[in-house]
Design an enzyme around this catalytic site. Sequence first.
Site, short mmCIF file in Angstrom:
data_model
loop_
_atom_site.label_atom_id
_atom_site.label_comp_id
_atom_site.label_asym_id
_atom_site.label_seq_id
_atom_site.Cartn_x
_atom_site.Cartn_y
_atom_site.Cartn_z
N CYS A 1 0.83 -1.21 0.00
CA CYS A 1 0.00 0.00 0.00
C CYS A 1 0.87 1.26 0.00
CB CYS A 1 -0.91 -0.05 1.23
SG CYS A 1 -1.78 1.48 1.59
N CYS B 1 0.06 3.81 2.68
CA CYS B 1 0.51 3.29 3.99
C CYS B 1 1.99 3.59 4.19
CB CYS B 1 0.29 1.78 4.08
SG CYS B 1 -1.43 1.26 3.96
#
Length: 130
Positions: free
Chosen positions: A55, A58
Amino acid sequence: MDDIESIRQKRMQQLQESLEKKDYPSNPVTINDASFSEFVSKYPLVLVDCWAPWCGPCRMLSPVLDELAVEMQGKVVFGKLNVDEEKMAAIKFGITSIPAMLIFKNGEFVDKLIGAVPKQNIIQKLQPYI
């Protein structure tokens, strides 16, 4: 004599806060499904970052949380939960998009943030619980 007692009490409070702060990690703690409940109950205020290695947002958020763990040490403890490896907590809290940050006060879920939000937004979200 009252001045001396006042100074002594203030210094005792500072020492107590200093000791308490040492028990708080200064960097995010990696947690898993097995340690999740114990971790969020161990500290008065916890933010759990639900993330995955693939991600991009993230990965952008990670250094921000590292900074906040240092800046807010003694007030907030930060945890990291890889939702690819640890699915039970993600299911329990309805995590359908990441990054997602879950906030716990005294072991109880109280709030969440979704997305790679700016540092100031995270601080503002945590302030009412400090």
